[in-house]
Structure formats: structure tokens, C-alpha cells
Design an enzyme around this catalytic site. Structure first.
Site, PDB file in Angstrom:
ATOM      1  N   HIS A 142       2.212  12.742 -15.489  1.00 24.79           N
ATOM      2  CA  HIS A 142       2.584  11.757 -14.881  1.00 24.79           C
ATOM      3  C   HIS A 142       3.264  12.229 -13.911  1.00 24.79           C
ATOM      4  O   HIS A 142       2.589  12.071 -12.829  1.00 24.79           O
ATOM      5  CB  HIS A 142       3.258  10.416 -15.514  1.00 24.79           C
ATOM      6  CG  HIS A 142       2.822   9.843 -15.972  1.00 24.79           C
ATOM      7  ND1 HIS A 142       2.593  10.009 -17.995  1.00 24.79           N
ATOM      8  CD2 HIS A 142       1.326   9.379 -16.263  1.00 24.79           C
ATOM      9  CE1 HIS A 142       1.513   8.698 -18.540  1.00 24.79           C
ATOM     10  NE2 HIS A 142       1.260   8.740 -17.778  1.00 24.79           N
ATOM     11  N   ASP A 152      -5.403   7.652 -11.800  1.00 27.28           N
ATOM     12  CA  ASP A 152      -5.564   7.879 -13.581  1.00 27.28           C
ATOM     13  C   ASP A 152      -5.824   6.903 -14.408  1.00 27.28           C
ATOM     14  O   ASP A 152      -5.821   6.289 -15.286  1.00 27.28           O
ATOM     15  CB  ASP A 152      -3.758   7.470 -13.517  1.00 27.28           C
ATOM     16  CG  ASP A 152      -3.039   7.685 -14.842  1.00 27.28           C
ATOM     17  OD1 ASP A 152      -3.044   8.770 -15.758  1.00 27.28           O
ATOM     18  OD2 ASP A 152      -2.269   7.050 -14.943  1.00 27.28           O
TER      19      ASP A 152
HETATM   20  N1  SPD Z   1      -7.919  13.814 -21.298  1.00 26.18           N
HETATM   21  C1  SPD Z   1      -7.112  12.496 -20.515  1.00 26.18           C
HETATM   22  C2  SPD Z   1      -7.640  12.127 -19.148  1.00 26.18           C
HETATM   23  C3  SPD Z   1      -6.474  10.952 -19.573  1.00 26.18           C
HETATM   24  C4  SPD Z   1      -5.815  10.769 -18.292  1.00 26.18           C
HETATM   25  N2  SPD Z   1      -5.666   9.200 -18.552  1.00 26.18           N
HETATM   26  C5  SPD Z   1      -4.411   9.500 -18.835  1.00 26.18           C
HETATM   27  C6  SPD Z   1      -3.627   8.551 -18.511  1.00 26.18           C
HETATM   28  C7  SPD Z   1      -1.879   8.669 -18.572  1.00 26.18           C
HETATM   29  N3  SPD Z   1      -1.302   7.555 -17.913  1.00 26.18           N
END
Ligand code: SPD
Length: 289
Positions: free
Chosen positions: A63, A158
Site C-alpha cells: 500500500h 488497486d
Molecule cells: N497478487 C496480488 C495482487 C494484489 C493486488 N491488490 C491487493 C489488494 C491490496 N489492497
């Protein structure tokens, strides 16, 4: 909680990435299977449709790298859009900037938000109560289609790895819409998969963004329990080449309170493109001429 301790694995090609723990909840929402696991090593962990998303003790690797390069680079940040991000970690980091006025979090699966609020509160923390955060249960593609031109200062993507559910959000048409609704000096930031375990997807994302925006930059770092460990975040803007230069006055304080990201970490991570990725991109560019 189930009393049994078990291994839960993400399978990626012929490798497995597992965490050992007790299942707190395992449900099928209208969109996907959701598992929350209590682990000894990483605290609570969230898995969606067989892919690890986040965990209490590793989420900052992800994050902080998605949020701070973009937000620390803008002096004024009125509107921020988060596509996905149902666990609340991205919103939490965005809301640390006092000059952010409004954050639209657009998540397709309400169940992810409900369960994250209930079991993963260590991640979303007080972001969920922040009046600046507006939650919209909506398909990300539909959301961007309905927004007026030049609206957002920052768009953060995200989302899960490419799948039936998320594939539209990795396509050029989606990025085009993001560009349309973003201010001229705005910045788009996206998780851009792994140059190792998702190499083709990674290259596709970089190529699409390079084709649409004047400038892009990719940061490489680690998310220890994602397939292969190495991960990437790509930032795109039509602003100047050095669009990731610090301009936000709150950056020093934010940097002090981060666990992973700081401006040094960012500057190293921006120089970490594996040569095999660099060579493919260079060849693609030459072929375009
Ligand atoms: N391989 C995992 C990719 C994840 C992307 N998003 C994750 C969410 C966290 N907020």
C-alpha cells in the site's frame, strides 16, 4: 473460527505460495471466494479466488508503494479515485494527506468491504470513519465511464490479478477512460503485477500505459507473500518527465511515519527494472518506429 490449523496456498503456474493458519471465514460472494486466515507469521490474511491480497504484517510493502509516489508528488490533491482497494489499506494511506478533499473508493464486491471492516480492521483502521471517504459499490469500468473529463488529481488502481472479473481493468480502453477523467497534471498509479510471475501481464500494462501517457515510471520492490515476491507499481502522467518529484508539503511527516516507503526507497525502486523487461520494452519501441 475453525480450530484446525492448515496450509492455504496460492498456486501460480507450478509454484505454491502458502500461509499456515486457521480459517476465520470462507465464503462465496456473488463474485468470488473470500478467505480470511489467522496466521502466526503474518497476522490476518485475505485471499480472493485463490490469490493472496493482503495481510496485517505485509500490507505496507504494497500500500505504501502504491500511494505515496503519486500523492507526495502533488501540491494540491482535491479528488482521488481508488479502483478496488476493498480492504481499506490504500484509502488509509491516501487519507494521511490532510489536503486530500474527497476519495471515491469504487469496489465491485461489497462483501470484501464488509469482511475487511469486520476482520481486517488493522488495515483499514480509521479510514472507514473518515468523512472524506465515499464508498461506491460499482464496477470500476462503469464508474470511470460516467465521470466528467478532468476530474481526478490521482487515480489509484488497486485490483486483483487478471481474471474473468478484473480483466477489463487491465485493458487499454479502461486506461483511456482514466486518462480522460484525470486532470492534466494528474497521476495514475497502478499495481502492475510481477515482472517474474506475471511477466506477460506486467509487460502489457507497461506497454498500454506508455502508449497513452507522455511519461511513465515503474517501481520494483517486494511483497513477500505474492508469487515470486517481486512486485511492481507503475505511475503515468502527461505532466513533465519528472512528475514523481516531491511537491507535497506533508511528505516529510508522512515519510517519517511509513514502515517501508521513503524517498530514498522510492528512488532506488525506480531504478530496479529487470534488464529482461527493459530489453523487451526497448525492442517494442524500436518496432513502432
Ligand atoms: N497478487 C496480488 C495482487 C494484489 C493486488 N491488490 C491487493 C489488494 C491490496 N489492497
Amino acid at each position: 473460527m475453525n480450530d484446525k490449523t492448515e496450509w492455504i496456498d496460492e498456486v501460480n503456474r507450478d509454484s505454491r505460495y502458502g500461509l499456515k493458519g486457521k480459517i476465520i471465514i470462507k465464503v462465496n460472494s456473488s463474485y468470488q471466494e473470500i478467505i480470511i486466515l489467522e496466521t502466526n507469521s503474518y497476522g490476518k490474511a485475505l485471499m480472493l479466488d485463490g490469490c493472496w491480497m493482503t495481510s496485517d504484517k505485509q500490507e505496507k510493502y504494497y500500500h505504501e508503494c502504491l500511494v505515496h509516489p503519486a500523492l507526495s508528488s502533488l501540491e494540491i490533491i482535491t479528488n482521488v479515485l481508488i479502483i478496488g482497494g476493498g480492504d481499506g489499506g490504500t484509502a488509509r494511506e491516501v487519507l494521511r494527506y490532510n489536503n486530500v478533499v474527497n476519495v471515491d473508493l469504487v469496489e465491485i464486491d461489497e462483501e470484501v468491504i464488509k469482511l475487511s471492516k469486520k476482520y481486517l480492521n488493522h488495515i483499514g483502521k480509521d479510514a472507514w470513519e473518515d468523512k472524506r471517504l465515499k464508498i461506491h459499490i460499482c464496477d470500476g469500468f462503469r464508474w470511470v465511464n460516467n465521470i466528467k473529463d478532468n476530474y481526478y488529481d490521482v487515480i489509484l488502481i488497486d485490483i486483483s490479478d487478471p481474471s474473468e472479473l478484473s480483466k477489463k481493468l487491465f485493458e487499454k480502453d479502461f486506461y483511456k477512460e482514466c486518462k480522460r477523467i484525470m486532470k492534466n497534471k494528474g497521476i495514475l498509479g497502478t499495481q502492475s503485477e510481477s515482472p517474474e510471475s506475471f511477466k506477460e501481464n506486467h509487460l502489457d500494462i507497461l506497454t498500454s500505459l506508455k502508449g497513452l501517457f507522455n511519461n511513465t515510471k515503474t517501481m520494483y520492490s517486494f511483497v513477500p507473500f505474492y508469487p515470486s515476491g517481486i512486485w511492481s507499481w507503475t505511475f503515468a502522467s502527461d505532466n513533465k518527465k519528472d512528475f514523481l518529484k516531491t511537491k507535497n508539503q506533508e511528505t516529510n511527516l508522512i515519510e517519517k511515519n511509513c514502515d517501508i516507503w521513503n524517498l530514498n526507497y522510492q528512488s532506488g525502486a525506480l531504478k530496479m527494472m529487470p534488464n529482461k523487461i527493459y530489453k523487451v520494452l526497448k525492442e517494442k519501441k524500436q518496432n513502432e518506429k
